[in-house]
Scaffold this active site. Structure first.
Site, short mmCIF file in Angstrom:
data_model
loop_
_atom_site.label_atom_id
_atom_site.label_comp_id
_atom_site.label_asym_id
_atom_site.label_seq_id
_atom_site.Cartn_x
_atom_site.Cartn_y
_atom_site.Cartn_z
N HIS A 197 0.82 -1.22 0.00
CA HIS A 197 0.00 0.00 0.00
C HIS A 197 0.85 1.26 0.00
O HIS A 197 0.46 2.28 -0.57
CB HIS A 197 -0.99 -0.03 1.16
CG HIS A 197 -2.14 -0.94 0.88
ND1 HIS A 197 -2.19 -2.23 1.35
CD2 HIS A 197 -3.23 -0.76 0.11
CE1 HIS A 197 -3.29 -2.79 0.89
NE2 HIS A 197 -3.94 -1.93 0.15
N CYS A 506 -9.23 -3.27 -10.83
CA CYS A 506 -8.77 -2.04 -10.16
C CYS A 506 -7.42 -2.23 -9.46
O CYS A 506 -6.94 -1.33 -8.80
CB CYS A 506 -9.80 -1.53 -9.17
SG CYS A 506 -10.05 -2.59 -7.76
C1 PEP Z 1 -6.32 -4.84 -4.69
O1 PEP Z 1 -6.17 -5.65 -3.80
O2 PEP Z 1 -5.95 -5.05 -5.87
C2 PEP Z 1 -6.95 -3.54 -4.44
C3 PEP Z 1 -7.33 -2.77 -5.43
O3 PEP Z 1 -7.05 -3.13 -3.17
P1 PEP Z 1 -5.80 -2.77 -2.23
O4 PEP Z 1 -4.58 -2.67 -3.09
O5 PEP Z 1 -6.11 -1.50 -1.57
O6 PEP Z 1 -5.76 -3.90 -1.29
#
Ligand code: PEP
Ligand code: MG
Length: 571
Positions: A197, A506
């Site tokens: 993240h 996403c």
């Molecule tokens: C993912 O897991 O691909 C996502 C979009 O959420 P995050 O990266 O915030 O876990």
């Protein structure tokens, strides 16, 4: 001073120059040590006592929360900390240092902590380690209450207001959240993976950033000059005039977005439209997104509103923030409900210790355990929505029940709120994130239930391949081009076709130009990405016919190894 070059892995592009600001992960390292004048002793002691009182209140609150949610046994640690904090000899020794040595409270506390550590070293091993942890934990809380709200970026260079390059061991969400309005020309980290993240947030800043720079922390000091070439993967420590002039015209231009997508999509040469949506984590991101002409926010990561806070943001504050997000975006915003746990921890919400946090309390799994925080968030989102269209999506879902129960919660809250205010239920859509293999096996059921689906490939790859997303030792195994990952993505799109529901990718892979082409070839028509990726994926998608992508995807689906797939992609 001698110039030195180090190598790293580019997280973004661009070239930045600035003075090093060493990020101190631990608030104990960052605490400002200082001296006071003799006439300030009473004031300083009062400052200390106020901070101790506030710390005591915090510990009592944590005891209450944890004993209610878990058990008084698990909450006992807070009582033990309270006993040390309120021990008159501990406090007395800190006060003595303030009056006797004219130290500020931070320095006095750290010196006393050191004395305790020396004593603890005489205890048997395990016991010693635990007591050291206890005393460090208490000291961190007190320093925080003495006013140091963010541990990392506090050196004299950062505080002078000159352009800085942040140098850190790890790229964490707290590091990025703590930047505030500091002028950052680059970020260099020793460790870190592409989909942690911290890395995702760093990319959204659009500044030159590198990860995996071996021992960068040991090679620089605060204030040293640093040049980061995030396109080539080099860092120059004390670059000197010759190196600087080599990059003269490209310095500090950041990562630019050149192209405009007037209608929020890009078309292949034969006219197949691929919807482009944007990922965002704060209101600032939205202005960049609008510059590219993108209307819809496909993923708004709401948890970054909660990180680096001492207290949960109240409903009114949340309403204000969500309203601002909804009003600043041109199109519809998809708010992801709070997704904490894993590498996203909240200071005000102590979680039980878990061996594998990424396989533990995360996303939807915490909603039953901490019902107030999610109820408040849903309330605030619906209040901010009012008559406007809004999408809400639920993270880390593994069972249909988790989705159905959370959706019911949203509608129950909506029914309550509708008695007092106007909220249009017809343009509220509730979707499900597909991030866990269990959800892939139940994809038809989720497609039937949800208004829309969104694939979080950062997590999906982690769980399909069994590689922690923040781990940088197993880069090949976590590669999105792994045959297993491509086949999972194909199964998802095939098994949702009948439902006619929108399905978006996403995760970070959607922003990779080569992968974006493959996703189009597999059948995906909506990609939600970091705004700095629009140019790259737009260029690739618009330069080819959809058939080119389909043929490539078909070939890839038949390949059994990562090497073979990479060859097909390159060819
Ligand atoms: C993912 O897991 O691909 C996502 C979009 O959420 P995050 O990266 O915030 O876990
Ligand atoms: Mg995720």
């Amino acid at each position: 001073m001698e110039s030195k070059t180090l190598k790293g892995k580019p997280l973004t592009g661009g070239i930045g120059i600035g003075r090093v600001c060493l990020y101190k992960e631990d608030i104990l390292e960052a605490a400002p040590r200082g001296r006071i004048s003799a006439d300030k002793v009473d004031d300083e002691k009062k400052r200390l006592l106020d901070a101790l009182k506030k710390t005591g209140e915090g510990l009592r609150e944590s005891y209450k929360v944890v004993s209610n949610k878990l058990s008084s046994l698990e909450a006992e640690v807070f009582n033990a900390h309270l006993m040390i904090l309120e021990d008159s000899s501990f406090v007395g020794k800190i006060e003595e240092k303030i009056s006797g040595e004219l130290l500020n409270s931070e320095a006095a506390l750290l010196d006393v902590k050191k004395v305790y550590e020396e004593k603890f070293k005489l205890l048997p091993n395990d016991y010693f380690r635990e007591r050291i942890n206890d005393i460090n934990d208490i000291a961190r809380r007190v320093i925080n209450n003495l006013g140091l709200k963010h541990s990392g970026i506090t050196c004299a260079t950062c505080n002078k207001g000159c352009p800085i390059i942040i140098v850190a061991k790890d790229l964490t969400p707290s590091l990025i959240s703590g930047i505030g309005d500091k002028k950052v020309n680059g970020i260099v980290a020793q460790r870190g993976s592409f989909v942690s993240h911290g890395a995702i947030l760093a990319r959204a800043l659009g500044v030159p950033a590198l990860i995996g720079v071996d021992n960068i922390v040991g090679n620089v000091y605060c204030g040293a000059e640093l040049l980061v070439d995030a396109s080539g993967g080099d860092v120059w420590v004390n670059p000197g005039p010759e190196i600087i002039s080599r990059f003269k015209n490209r310095l500090n231009t950041g990562v630019c977005v050149k192209r405009k997508y007037g209608s929020g999509y890009v078309s292949t040469k034969d006219g197949v439209n691929v919807g482009l949506l944007a990922n965002a984590g704060n209101v600032k991101d939205i202005s960049i997104i609008k510059k590219c002409g993108i209307n819809d926010i496909g993923l708004f990561r709401t948890e970054f509103i909660f990180i680096e806070r001492e207290k949960e943001p109240g409903i009114d504050e949340q309403v204000k923030i969500y309203k601002k997000v909804i009003d600043s975006a041109e199109g519809t915003v998809t708010f992801r409900l709070l997704d904490i746990g894993g590498d996203k921890v909240l200071d005000f919400l102590p979680m039980p210790e878990q061996e594998n946090p990424n396989l533990g309390l995360r996303g939807v799994r915490i909603y039953d355990r901490y019902p107030d925080i999610i109820t408040n968030q849903i309330k605030a989102l619906l209040m901010a929505k009012g008559e406007k269209p809004v999408k809400i999506m639920i993270p880390m879902v593994s069972t249909v029940d988790e989705f159905v129960n959370t959706r019911k919660k949203v509608y129950d809250i909506l029914d309550e709120l509708k008695k007092e205010r106007r909220i249009n239920p017809d343009n509220l859509k509730i979707g499900c994130m597909i991030e866990v293999p269990a959800a892939v096996y139940l994809i038809r059921e989720f497609a039937a239930e949800a208004d829309f689906l969104s694939i979080g490939t950062n997590d999906l790859i982690q769980y399909v391949m069994g590689v922690d997303r923040a781990n940088n030792f197993l880069v090949d195994l976590a590669d999105p081009f792994q045959p297993a990952v491509i086949r999972v993505l194909k199964d998802i799109v095939d098994n949702t076709k009948e439902s006619g529901k929108d399905i978006t990718v996403c995760g970070e892979i959607a922003g990779d130009p080569e992968m974006a082409g493959i996703l189009v070839g597999l059948g995906y028509r909506h990609l939600s990405v970091n705004p700095y990726s629009f140019d790259g994926i737009g260029e690739v998608i618009s330069a080819h016919e959809s058939g080119d992508f389909e043929r490539k995807a078909d070939k890839i689906l038949k390949a059994n190894t990562l090497e073979d797939i990479k060859e097909i992609v390159a060819g």
